[in-house]
Motif scaffolding. Structure first.
Motif, PDB file in Angstrom:
ATOM      1  N   ASN A 194      49.512  36.943  43.384  1.00  0.00           N
ATOM      2  CA  ASN A 194      48.623  38.006  42.913  1.00  0.00           C
ATOM      3  C   ASN A 194      47.703  37.446  41.834  1.00  0.00           C
ATOM      4  O   ASN A 194      48.164  36.922  40.822  1.00  0.00           O
ATOM      5  CB  ASN A 194      49.433  39.169  42.353  1.00  0.00           C
ATOM      6  CG  ASN A 194      50.176  39.923  43.448  1.00  0.00           C
ATOM      7  OD1 ASN A 194      49.594  40.743  44.142  1.00  0.00           O
ATOM      8  ND2 ASN A 194      51.460  39.626  43.598  1.00  0.00           N
ATOM      9  N   ILE A 195      46.408  37.553  42.058  1.00  0.00           N
ATOM     10  CA  ILE A 195      45.408  36.991  41.158  1.00  0.00           C
ATOM     11  C   ILE A 195      44.639  38.137  40.500  1.00  0.00           C
ATOM     12  O   ILE A 195      44.167  39.057  41.184  1.00  0.00           O
ATOM     13  CB  ILE A 195      44.425  36.093  41.931  1.00  0.00           C
ATOM     14  CG1 ILE A 195      45.200  34.965  42.635  1.00  0.00           C
ATOM     15  CG2 ILE A 195      43.359  35.526  41.005  1.00  0.00           C
ATOM     16  CD1 ILE A 195      44.472  34.397  43.824  1.00  0.00           C
ATOM     17  N   THR A 196      44.517  38.080  39.191  1.00  0.00           N
ATOM     18  CA  THR A 196      43.762  39.090  38.457  1.00  0.00           C
ATOM     19  C   THR A 196      42.619  38.425  37.716  1.00  0.00           C
ATOM     20  O   THR A 196      42.842  37.519  36.898  1.00  0.00           O
ATOM     21  CB  THR A 196      44.654  39.838  37.451  1.00  0.00           C
ATOM     22  OG1 THR A 196      45.729  40.453  38.162  1.00  0.00           O
ATOM     23  CG2 THR A 196      43.856  40.904  36.709  1.00  0.00           C
ATOM     24  N   ALA A 211      38.147  37.014  41.457  1.00  0.00           N
ATOM     25  CA  ALA A 211      39.503  36.741  41.941  1.00  0.00           C
ATOM     26  C   ALA A 211      39.484  36.141  43.343  1.00  0.00           C
ATOM     27  O   ALA A 211      40.342  35.315  43.682  1.00  0.00           O
ATOM     28  CB  ALA A 211      40.328  38.025  41.931  1.00  0.00           C
ATOM     29  N   VAL A 214      38.903  32.419  43.160  1.00  0.00           N
ATOM     30  CA  VAL A 214      40.135  31.743  42.762  1.00  0.00           C
ATOM     31  C   VAL A 214      41.085  31.631  43.960  1.00  0.00           C
ATOM     32  O   VAL A 214      41.684  30.579  44.206  1.00  0.00           O
ATOM     33  CB  VAL A 214      40.820  32.487  41.610  1.00  0.00           C
ATOM     34  CG1 VAL A 214      42.139  31.822  41.235  1.00  0.00           C
ATOM     35  CG2 VAL A 214      39.891  32.552  40.391  1.00  0.00           C
ATOM     36  N   ALA A 215      41.194  32.712  44.724  1.00  0.00           N
ATOM     37  CA  ALA A 215      42.080  32.710  45.896  1.00  0.00           C
ATOM     38  C   ALA A 215      41.658  31.656  46.908  1.00  0.00           C
ATOM     39  O   ALA A 215      42.502  30.967  47.497  1.00  0.00           O
ATOM     40  CB  ALA A 215      42.095  34.094  46.538  1.00  0.00           C
ATOM     41  N   ILE A 218      42.714  28.297  45.671  1.00  0.00           N
ATOM     42  CA  ILE A 218      44.171  28.165  45.827  1.00  0.00           C
ATOM     43  C   ILE A 218      44.511  27.891  47.285  1.00  0.00           C
ATOM     44  O   ILE A 218      45.309  26.999  47.601  1.00  0.00           O
ATOM     45  CB  ILE A 218      44.884  29.434  45.322  1.00  0.00           C
ATOM     46  CG1 ILE A 218      44.785  29.516  43.793  1.00  0.00           C
ATOM     47  CG2 ILE A 218      46.349  29.447  45.768  1.00  0.00           C
ATOM     48  CD1 ILE A 218      45.314  30.822  43.213  1.00  0.00           C
ATOM     49  N   LYS A 255      40.815  41.751  41.730  1.00  0.00           N
ATOM     50  CA  LYS A 255      42.135  41.327  42.180  1.00  0.00           C
ATOM     51  C   LYS A 255      42.069  40.703  43.569  1.00  0.00           C
ATOM     52  O   LYS A 255      41.235  41.085  44.392  1.00  0.00           O
ATOM     53  CB  LYS A 255      43.107  42.524  42.194  1.00  0.00           C
ATOM     54  CG  LYS A 255      43.388  43.081  40.798  1.00  0.00           C
ATOM     55  CD  LYS A 255      44.415  44.195  40.843  1.00  0.00           C
ATOM     56  CE  LYS A 255      44.688  44.754  39.446  1.00  0.00           C
ATOM     57  NZ  LYS A 255      45.329  43.750  38.565  1.00  0.00           N
ATOM     58  N   VAL A 281      48.797  26.988  41.578  1.00  0.00           N
ATOM     59  CA  VAL A 281      48.339  28.363  41.363  1.00  0.00           C
ATOM     60  C   VAL A 281      48.010  28.588  39.891  1.00  0.00           C
ATOM     61  O   VAL A 281      46.957  29.133  39.534  1.00  0.00           O
ATOM     62  CB  VAL A 281      49.394  29.368  41.857  1.00  0.00           C
ATOM     63  CG1 VAL A 281      49.054  30.789  41.375  1.00  0.00           C
ATOM     64  CG2 VAL A 281      49.488  29.352  43.374  1.00  0.00           C
ATOM     65  N   GLN A 282      48.920  28.162  39.007  1.00  0.00           N
ATOM     66  CA  GLN A 282      48.703  28.363  37.574  1.00  0.00           C
ATOM     67  C   GLN A 282      47.499  27.579  37.064  1.00  0.00           C
ATOM     68  O   GLN A 282      46.686  28.093  36.279  1.00  0.00           O
ATOM     69  CB  GLN A 282      49.966  27.960  36.802  1.00  0.00           C
ATOM     70  CG  GLN A 282      51.180  28.824  37.097  1.00  0.00           C
ATOM     71  CD  GLN A 282      51.028  30.265  36.640  1.00  0.00           C
ATOM     72  OE1 GLN A 282      50.223  30.568  35.768  1.00  0.00           O
ATOM     73  NE2 GLN A 282      51.807  31.154  37.239  1.00  0.00           N
ATOM     74  N   ALA A 285      44.153  29.083  38.494  1.00  0.00           N
ATOM     75  CA  ALA A 285      43.850  30.354  37.828  1.00  0.00           C
ATOM     76  C   ALA A 285      43.340  30.099  36.403  1.00  0.00           C
ATOM     77  O   ALA A 285      42.360  30.714  35.957  1.00  0.00           O
ATOM     78  CB  ALA A 285      45.090  31.244  37.805  1.00  0.00           C
ATOM     79  N   ALA A 290      41.280  33.158  35.278  1.00  0.00           N
ATOM     80  CA  ALA A 290      41.959  34.300  35.917  1.00  0.00           C
ATOM     81  C   ALA A 290      43.408  34.335  35.463  1.00  0.00           C
ATOM     82  O   ALA A 290      43.935  33.346  34.945  1.00  0.00           O
ATOM     83  CB  ALA A 290      41.880  34.191  37.420  1.00  0.00           C
TER      84      ALA A 290
END
Length: 290
Positions: A194-196, A211, A214-215, A218, A255, A281-282, A285, A290
């Motif tokens: 889940n990306i915010t 977001a 970012v996805a 990823i 999101k 992921v970290q 983001a 994000a």
């Protein structure tokens, strides 16, 4: 193989009953747990076959025992749940409730019911006891844990277990059974991302944190883990099956959501890949705020 085919050809009633069982399950699929209609039907058929002490566990599995009690115990296991898919066929026995047996569990349950019938008919010939188990919620990867918690490997204790899965997408002739001495199927890990970010109008991208952007980064980086960091001989597979973001064509989405599946034969590969997933992921983001 020839003996099996000859035996089947001489037992057309068994073949027709198998077809009826499978078509009933296919027409009335149920997802996950509980599976009230499926359980009721299986219990009814087992009673017709002469079974009396039928156990329906709190976790939803169904158990029966057949054969002498003072011998070793072999467990035979079948799953019975379906998938949340709409069936697009015109078959006379197509699903009537919006779910679908698209993974063969209707066949597994039918085969196990017929196995139970034949074992009951030949109970006096058995040299040991057989525990037959019908498993719920296999697709959700929790049914096995539920059965173990219900004591399926104990009460009485199981000495060995056998399961199978149909494999229609092969060139094997119908009736072929494959087995190998190493792992035949993979462990599976399902995980979500889940990306915010921060929403803004598309005309002012500098005001937002995209977001979806970012996805996408990823997604691309996760696809690099296995081919670049794991031996090809290990046959690991990482699938990103769902990626959702946004509700309007001109709004930067706040999101994004991804749902993924990792399949592997090796526990150390599972641990390494999931560790890398978390790192990537970290870091991605963080890179995009994000």
């Amino acid at each position: 193989m020839e003996k099996i085919e000859k035996w089947i050809s001489n037992n057309k009633d068994i073949e027709q009953e198998l077809i009826r069982l499978r078509r009933h399950f296919h027409e009335h699929p149920e997802v996950g747990h509980p599976l009230p209609q499926t359980q009721e039907y299986i219990v009814k058929m087992l009673e017709m076959y002469g079974y009396e002490n039928i156990i329906v566990n709190p976790g939803g599995s169904i158990e029966i025992l057949v054969g002498p009690h003072d011998k070793k115990i072999l467990l035979l296991r079948s799953d019975m749940d379906a998938l949340p898919l709409v069936e697009h066929t015109n078959l006379p026995f197509k699903s009537i409730n919006g779910s679908m047996h698209a993974c063969g569990h209707d066949m597994h349950a039918s085969m196990m019911l017929m196995c139970a019938k034949l074992l009951k008919q030949n109970e006096k010939k058995l040299k040991g006891q057989i525990k037959i188990v019908f498993q719920p919620h296999e697709e959700g990867l929790v049914g096995c844990k539920m059965m173990i918690e219900d004591g399926v490997l104990k009460y009485p204790r199981v000495d060995a277990a056998v399961g199978l899965h149909v494999m229609p997408a092969t060139e094997d002739k119908t009736g072929t059974i494959r087995t190998i001495r190493k792992a035949m199927t993979t462990a599976s890990t399902i995980f979500e991302i889940n990306i915010t970010g921060k929403s803004s109008h598309g005309s002012m991208p500098e005001k937002g944190i995209d977001a979806l952007r970012v996805a996408i980064h990823i997604y691309q980086q996760l696809q690099e883990i296995i081919p670049k960091e794991i031996s090809m001989s290990h046959d690991d597979v990482l699938t990103i099956g769902i990626m959702n973001a946004g509700k309007a064509h001109n709004i930067i989405p706040e999101k994004a959501y991804m749902k993924c599946s990792l399949r592997s034969y090796r526990p150390d590969d599972q641990e390494y890949i999931m560790g890398r997933v978390n790192e990537l992921v970290q870091s991605i983001a963080s890179m995009y705020h994000a």
